[in-house]
Design a protein around this motif. Structure first.
Motif, mmCIF file in Angstrom:
data_model
loop_
_atom_site.group_PDB
_atom_site.id
_atom_site.type_symbol
_atom_site.label_atom_id
_atom_site.label_comp_id
_atom_site.label_asym_id
_atom_site.label_seq_id
_atom_site.Cartn_x
_atom_site.Cartn_y
_atom_site.Cartn_z
ATOM 1 N N LYS A 27 -4.363 73.758 109.353
ATOM 2 C CA LYS A 27 -5.031 74.161 108.104
ATOM 3 C C LYS A 27 -4.422 75.473 107.640
ATOM 4 O O LYS A 27 -4.375 76.443 108.399
ATOM 5 C CB LYS A 27 -6.528 74.364 108.340
ATOM 6 C CG LYS A 27 -7.265 73.072 108.604
ATOM 7 C CD LYS A 27 -8.781 73.270 108.511
ATOM 8 C CE LYS A 27 -9.503 72.008 108.944
ATOM 9 N NZ LYS A 27 -9.575 71.877 110.404
ATOM 10 N N PHE A 28 -3.982 75.493 106.382
ATOM 11 C CA PHE A 28 -3.282 76.663 105.855
ATOM 12 C C PHE A 28 -3.997 77.220 104.649
ATOM 13 O O PHE A 28 -4.683 76.489 103.934
ATOM 14 C CB PHE A 28 -1.846 76.284 105.481
ATOM 15 C CG PHE A 28 -1.058 75.733 106.642
ATOM 16 C CD1 PHE A 28 -0.756 76.548 107.722
ATOM 17 C CD2 PHE A 28 -0.659 74.407 106.674
ATOM 18 C CE1 PHE A 28 -0.053 76.056 108.801
ATOM 19 C CE2 PHE A 28 0.044 73.908 107.754
ATOM 20 C CZ PHE A 28 0.346 74.730 108.818
ATOM 21 N N PRO A 29 -3.771 78.525 104.394
ATOM 22 C CA PRO A 29 -4.395 79.100 103.197
ATOM 23 C C PRO A 29 -3.833 78.461 101.932
ATOM 24 O O PRO A 29 -2.720 77.931 101.935
ATOM 25 C CB PRO A 29 -3.999 80.580 103.251
ATOM 26 C CG PRO A 29 -3.178 80.775 104.467
ATOM 27 C CD PRO A 29 -2.999 79.491 105.167
ATOM 28 N N GLU A 30 -4.629 78.485 100.870
ATOM 29 C CA GLU A 30 -4.239 77.979 99.550
ATOM 30 C C GLU A 30 -2.849 78.505 99.167
ATOM 31 O O GLU A 30 -2.569 79.695 99.331
ATOM 32 C CB GLU A 30 -5.311 78.502 98.573
ATOM 33 C CG GLU A 30 -5.328 77.935 97.219
ATOM 34 C CD GLU A 30 -6.048 76.611 97.056
ATOM 35 O OE1 GLU A 30 -6.676 76.084 97.992
ATOM 36 O OE2 GLU A 30 -5.957 76.128 95.940
ATOM 37 N N GLY A 31 -1.983 77.633 98.702
ATOM 38 C CA GLY A 31 -0.675 78.067 98.187
ATOM 39 C C GLY A 31 0.393 78.233 99.260
ATOM 40 O O GLY A 31 1.556 78.500 98.953
ATOM 41 N N PHE A 32 0.010 78.047 100.542
ATOM 42 C CA PHE A 32 1.004 78.186 101.621
ATOM 43 C C PHE A 32 2.009 77.041 101.546
ATOM 44 O O PHE A 32 1.629 75.886 101.365
ATOM 45 C CB PHE A 32 0.289 78.176 102.978
ATOM 46 C CG PHE A 32 1.226 78.159 104.152
ATOM 47 C CD1 PHE A 32 1.783 79.342 104.615
ATOM 48 C CD2 PHE A 32 1.559 76.966 104.784
ATOM 49 C CE1 PHE A 32 2.654 79.333 105.698
ATOM 50 C CE2 PHE A 32 2.419 76.943 105.859
ATOM 51 C CZ PHE A 32 2.971 78.131 106.321
ATOM 52 N N ASP A 33 3.293 77.352 101.687
ATOM 53 C CA ASP A 33 4.321 76.309 101.667
ATOM 54 C C ASP A 33 5.124 76.392 102.967
ATOM 55 O O ASP A 33 5.819 77.381 103.211
ATOM 56 C CB ASP A 33 5.235 76.494 100.436
ATOM 57 C CG ASP A 33 6.382 75.485 100.453
ATOM 58 O OD1 ASP A 33 6.115 74.302 100.675
ATOM 59 O OD2 ASP A 33 7.548 75.906 100.293
ATOM 60 N N LEU A 34 5.008 75.355 103.779
ATOM 61 C CA LEU A 34 5.652 75.370 105.095
ATOM 62 C C LEU A 34 7.174 75.503 104.963
ATOM 63 O O LEU A 34 7.807 76.252 105.709
ATOM 64 C CB LEU A 34 5.287 74.091 105.868
ATOM 65 C CG LEU A 34 5.887 73.971 107.260
ATOM 66 C CD1 LEU A 34 5.393 75.072 108.189
ATOM 67 C CD2 LEU A 34 5.567 72.604 107.866
ATOM 68 N N GLY A 35 7.741 74.767 103.994
ATOM 69 C CA GLY A 35 9.192 74.829 103.798
ATOM 70 C C GLY A 35 9.655 76.254 103.541
ATOM 71 O O GLY A 35 10.635 76.727 104.137
ATOM 72 N N SER A 36 8.948 76.958 102.664
ATOM 73 C CA SER A 36 9.340 78.339 102.337
ATOM 74 C C SER A 36 9.181 79.230 103.567
ATOM 75 O O SER A 36 10.015 80.118 103.816
ATOM 76 C CB SER A 36 8.468 78.887 101.211
ATOM 77 O OG SER A 36 8.575 78.054 100.096
ATOM 78 N N ALA A 37 8.121 78.987 104.348
ATOM 79 C CA ALA A 37 7.890 79.815 105.545
ATOM 80 C C ALA A 37 9.035 79.636 106.537
ATOM 81 O O ALA A 37 9.562 80.616 107.087
ATOM 82 C CB ALA A 37 6.557 79.421 106.192
ATOM 83 N N LEU A 38 9.444 78.388 106.752
ATOM 84 C CA LEU A 38 10.510 78.148 107.733
ATOM 85 C C LEU A 38 11.839 78.670 107.202
ATOM 86 O O LEU A 38 12.686 79.149 107.961
ATOM 87 C CB LEU A 38 10.599 76.649 108.062
ATOM 88 C CG LEU A 38 9.332 76.029 108.687
ATOM 89 C CD1 LEU A 38 9.574 74.575 109.062
ATOM 90 C CD2 LEU A 38 8.866 76.821 109.919
ATOM 91 N N ARG A 39 12.007 78.602 105.899
ATOM 92 C CA ARG A 39 13.242 79.124 105.294
ATOM 93 C C ARG A 39 13.308 80.656 105.462
ATOM 94 O O ARG A 39 14.341 81.218 105.786
ATOM 95 C CB ARG A 39 13.251 78.741 103.814
ATOM 96 C CG ARG A 39 14.546 79.056 103.101
ATOM 97 C CD ARG A 39 14.466 78.448 101.694
ATOM 98 N NE ARG A 39 15.487 78.985 100.827
ATOM 99 C CZ ARG A 39 16.758 78.645 100.855
ATOM 100 N NH1 ARG A 39 17.184 77.755 101.727
ATOM 101 N NH2 ARG A 39 17.615 79.186 100.017
#
Ligand SMILES: Cc1cc2nc3c(=O)[nH]c(=O)nc-3n(C[C@H](O)[C@H](O)[C@H](O)COP(=O)(O)OP(=O)(O)OC[C@H]3O[C@@H](n4cnc5c(N)ncnc54)[C@H](O)[C@@H]3O)c2cc1C
Length: 445
Positions: A196-208
């Protein structure tokens, strides 16, 4: 490499059968079941503790569309459809209508359903059993040597189906093999609870953003919840330059895949403080996309696939777009039947172009011919699954499970008809195989 002699020894014959299938993914199980439903005596040998291959042991849970690109006409049926219906009765599949990724499976339920299919069809299964070598009598391939808890043994078989993914049987039986220069990477999937992630979190951007710090190769990610649960299955790792048909390469890939799963978990915990996130399960084998291909009577090419070329001996239909994972460049290139090309990379805007100019009528599906499964100089052996003869571009589309399942069914029918008539597999008319597949529920066009 130093070599030594192993003393020859007597081993027991642990089985005698009409057809023996090596490898028990859905491809292998469907081959075995289709042959058994035609009255053949069939054994199936699988090295894992359960059937299902990449889907079950590798946790890969998506089956793509069974319809053509208009999403109006069915182009795939057979055992794929039958299994989906069985899983639907158990609420073990989510469907997204009119999407490439049509079915999200509970792959644990799939494993149990495959057991049932095998038992109902009267196929004799051997789990925890590894094919190790072909067995010859008077120069003719007469069966296989296997190894399991009981020791080493021989299964005598009139016809053999190689559904091992890696072409273990074909390569050791001396069939001509091609090893791609840049095989598609392997991926170790993982299941998480507390995804479960906060609103607007993008996993792709985080890993990038943080991947390099955690030595995580930039790649492509996708994930789906297990139907009916909040457990999330993530396919987010990317293991290049490991030959998974080689013992050392496979070992390195398994360890590197798990290391990357931990790197993803650590990025989420360290950088985003995602409380409650827990690694819940790892697959019992890394997801291998590509190793060896057989050299068959025909090589399916990218232009064949993307232009929707029709074949007289077509045994499978598909629509899954070509995807090309390239070493040295993150992301994936997708090529569609309508001429679109899309470069997609997590955390980055998609780049769109065309691989061909617009035409009056785009093909609505492509086909796989039987000849891609029949090794050169074949007699009593046929291949099924990802070892099929296809070039890099064609393989990028053909390789998905709804397509590979159909190659399994075709191999099973071809072997059963050969057994019935005593002919070699290439001697069985393709039209007879197509008719028999259609009669057994396949969509043959
Ligand atoms: C990470 C990943 C994601 C993917 N995503 C999708 C997707 O979303 N949808 C999709 O449709 N496809 C997807 N694919 C592709 C698809 O899963 C495979 O191409 C397909 O499953 C190949 O099927 P197969 O039967 O040829 O091989 P496998 O599934 O690899 O099966 C081979 C079987 O043979 C057994 N075996 C191997 N060697 C031996 C031996 N010596 N003795 C006994 N048994 C043996 C193995 O244990 C295994 O059960 C993905 C693949 C990967 C790796």
């Amino acid at each position: 490499m130093t070599e030594v002699m192993i003393p020859s020894r007597k081993v027991p014959v642990i089985g005698q059968t009409g057809i023996c299938v090596i490898g028990g993914s859905c491809t292998g199980v469907f081959a075995a079941v289709r042959a058994a439903r035609l009255g053949a005596e069939v054994m199936i040998v699988e090295k894992q503790n359960r059937f299902g291959g990449v889907a079950v042991s590798g946790m890969v849970s998506i089956w793509h569309s069974l319809k053509n690109t208009t999403f109006k006409n069915r182009i795939i049926a057979g055992l794929t459809q039958e299994i989906i219906e069985r899983l639907q009765r158990r609420q073990a599949v989510n469907s997204h209508d009119n999407s490439y990724s049509d079915y999200i499976l509970n792959t644990e339920e799939l494993a149990i359903e495959l057991d049932r299919l095998i038992i109902e069809a009267g196929v004799k299964p051997l789990l925890h059993t590894v094919f190790t070598a072909p067995y010859y009598e008077d120069g003719r391939l007469a069966g296989v040597v296997v190894e399991n808890k009981s020791g080493c043994g021989v299964i005598l078989a009139d016809y053999l189906i190689d559904a091992s993914g890696d072409a273990d049987l074909c390569s050791r039986a001396g069939c001509s093999i091609r090893q791609p220069e840049a095989p598609q990477p392997s991926t170790t999937c993982a299941r998480f609870s507390g995804w479960k992630f906060p609103e607007g979190f993008d996993l792709g951007s985080a890993l990038r953003k943080y991947g390099a710090e955690y030595n995580l190769p930039q790649g492509f990610i996708w994930g789906e919840n297990v139907p009916g649960s909040d457990i999330h299955m993530l396919a987010g790792t990317r293991i290049f330059n490991c030959d998974c048909a080689d013992a050392a390469g496979l070992t390195a890939a398994e360890i590197e895949g798990r290391r990357q799963v931990r790197a993803i978990t650590d990025i989420l915990r360290d950088k985003y403080d995602i409380s409650g996130l827990a690694l819940q399960a790892l697959p019992s084998m890394t997801g291998i996309r590509e190793t060896r291909h057989i050299r068959a009577l025909y090589t399916l090419t990218g232009p064949d696939l993307l232009n929707g070329v029709r074949f007289d001996d077509a045994i499978a239909n598909g629509t899954y777009r070509v995807d090309i994972h390239q070493p040295g460049r993150p992301g994936i290139i997708f090529r569609y039947l309508n001429g679109r090309e899309v470069y997609a990379c997590p955390g980055q805007k998609e780049e769109e172009s065309r691989w061909r100019e617009p035409v009056d009528k785009d093909p609505a599906f492509y086909q796989i011919p039987l000849r891609c499964l029949i090794p050169e100089r074949a007699g009593n052996i046929i291949a099924a699954g990802r070892m099929l003869d296809a070039d890099q571009e064609a393989f990028g589309g053909a390789r998905v499970m709804v397509n590979m399942n159909q190659t399994g069914e075709a191999a099973g029918v071809a072997a059963a008809l050969a057994l019935e008539t005593g002919k070699t597999i290439p001697e069985i008319p393709a039209e007879k195989i197509r008719q028999t597949l259609r009669k057994g529920g396949s969509c043959i066009i």
